[in-house]
Design a protein around this motif. Structure first.
Motif, PDB file in Angstrom:
ATOM      1  N   ILE A 111       0.892  -1.016   0.210  1.00 35.84           N
ATOM      2  CA  ILE A 111       0.058  -0.026   0.017  1.00 35.84           C
ATOM      3  C   ILE A 111       0.947   1.244   0.038  1.00 35.84           C
ATOM      4  O   ILE A 111       0.731   2.384  -0.806  1.00 35.84           O
ATOM      5  CB  ILE A 111      -1.001  -0.034   1.168  1.00 35.84           C
ATOM      6  N   ASN A 112       2.074   1.365   0.743  1.00 29.57           N
ATOM      7  CA  ASN A 112       2.836   2.507   0.851  1.00 29.57           C
ATOM      8  C   ASN A 112       3.821   2.467  -0.276  1.00 29.57           C
ATOM      9  O   ASN A 112       4.652   3.493  -0.247  1.00 29.57           O
ATOM     10  CB  ASN A 112       3.521   2.192   2.229  1.00 29.57           C
ATOM     11  N   GLY A 113       3.910   1.525  -1.036  1.00 28.64           N
ATOM     12  CA  GLY A 113       5.099   1.447  -2.212  1.00 28.64           C
ATOM     13  C   GLY A 113       6.201   1.047  -1.732  1.00 28.64           C
ATOM     14  O   GLY A 113       7.312   1.232  -2.528  1.00 28.64           O
ATOM     15  N   ASP A 114       6.570   0.660  -0.471  1.00 32.41           N
ATOM     16  CA  ASP A 114       7.796   0.167   0.129  1.00 32.41           C
ATOM     17  C   ASP A 114       8.160  -1.225  -0.704  1.00 32.41           C
ATOM     18  O   ASP A 114       9.257  -1.839  -0.486  1.00 32.41           O
ATOM     19  CB  ASP A 114       7.568   0.046   1.283  1.00 32.41           C
ATOM     20  N   ARG A 115       7.104  -1.998  -1.316  1.00 31.36           N
ATOM     21  CA  ARG A 115       7.507  -3.066  -1.923  1.00 31.36           C
ATOM     22  C   ARG A 115       7.006  -3.247  -3.426  1.00 31.36           C
ATOM     23  O   ARG A 115       5.980  -2.925  -3.628  1.00 31.36           O
ATOM     24  CB  ARG A 115       6.983  -4.142  -1.035  1.00 31.36           C
ATOM     25  N   ARG A 116       7.904  -3.863  -4.261  1.00 31.67           N
ATOM     26  CA  ARG A 116       7.300  -3.925  -5.620  1.00 31.67           C
ATOM     27  C   ARG A 116       6.423  -5.266  -5.611  1.00 31.67           C
ATOM     28  O   ARG A 116       6.806  -6.293  -5.270  1.00 31.67           O
ATOM     29  CB  ARG A 116       8.496  -4.079  -6.532  1.00 31.67           C
TER      30      ARG A 116
END
Length: 225
Positions: A111-116
């Protein structure tokens, strides 16, 4: 910015333009306005594409997010805004994690864009929110085209239902003993029947038209000298 576009019709190009033109044609035949079928906010909700990008694509302008992870984040956020729980509240990270079969930490990172995201992540999230495959990652023009294809199917069903109702009304008004198949040919002609058959949603429906035409040909042969 408007909620659609005005006459003379869709300006989108390529496959998207072809679909938009068919939708526009069906809408006109059904007496519907372009504002009804090309509402950018409804199309945005259906496709996950931002409303301003929907408008640009319908206007024939180049637009869209080229990065797949950025599209994923946009679509995921759109799902959380538009696909709510029965009580009208958004799903929590924990509820999404449980429903998609992942940990809360994984869901939060996505959700936060910390993981692809992987394809497995996308499939699980799409199943949880009950949206079609590719919703989270398709290019914006493809996602919008897919939403318009669903609109086209709805309009085709509406058009077929209207034509069916008209035929029933004509049957009720037909003189006793008149062959409804012959009257259908007189009213619409071969080209009209062929065009309507092409608009039917399934092969089963089109096969039925073929059966009717075969019956009509047999009846014509019987009366020919």
């Amino acid at each position: 910015m408007t909620d659609g576009f005005s006459d003379p019709g869709p300006a989108a190009a390529g496959p998207l333009g072809d679909i938009a033109a068919r939708v526009d044609d069906l809408a006109r035949k059904l007496g519907m306005s372009q504002a009804e079928v090309f509402d950018v906010h409804q199309l945005s909700d259906a496709s996950g594409v931002p409303a301003d990008v929907v408008q640009a694509l319908l206007d024939g302008r180049a637009a869209g997010e080229p990065d797949v992870q950025a599209r994923f984040l946009q679509r995921f956020a759109a799902l959380r805004r538009s696909r709510l729980k029965p009580n009208g509240r958004p799903y929590t990270q924990q509820e999404i994690a449980d429903g998609a079969g992942m940990s809360r930490q994984q869901a939060g990172a996505l959700i936060n864009g910390d993981r692809r995201p992987t394809m497995e992540h996308c499939d699980a999230i799409q199943r949880f929110f009950k949206v079609h495959a590719g919703y989270l990652t398709a290019e914006d023009s493809e996602a919008l085209a897919d939403a318009l294809l669903r609109t086209e199917q709805e309009l085709l069903h509406a058009f077929a239902a209207r034509e069916h109702d008209r035929e029933r009304e004509l049957d009720a008004l037909a003189p006793a003993g008149e062959d409804p198949l012959e009257r259908l040919l007189q009213d619409h002609g071969v080209r009209g029947i062929a065009w309507r058959a092409a608009q039917l949603p399934t092969d089963k429906h089109r096969d039925k038209v073929t059966e009717w035409l075969d019956m009509l040909l047999e009846s014509v042969k019987r009366v020919d000298p």
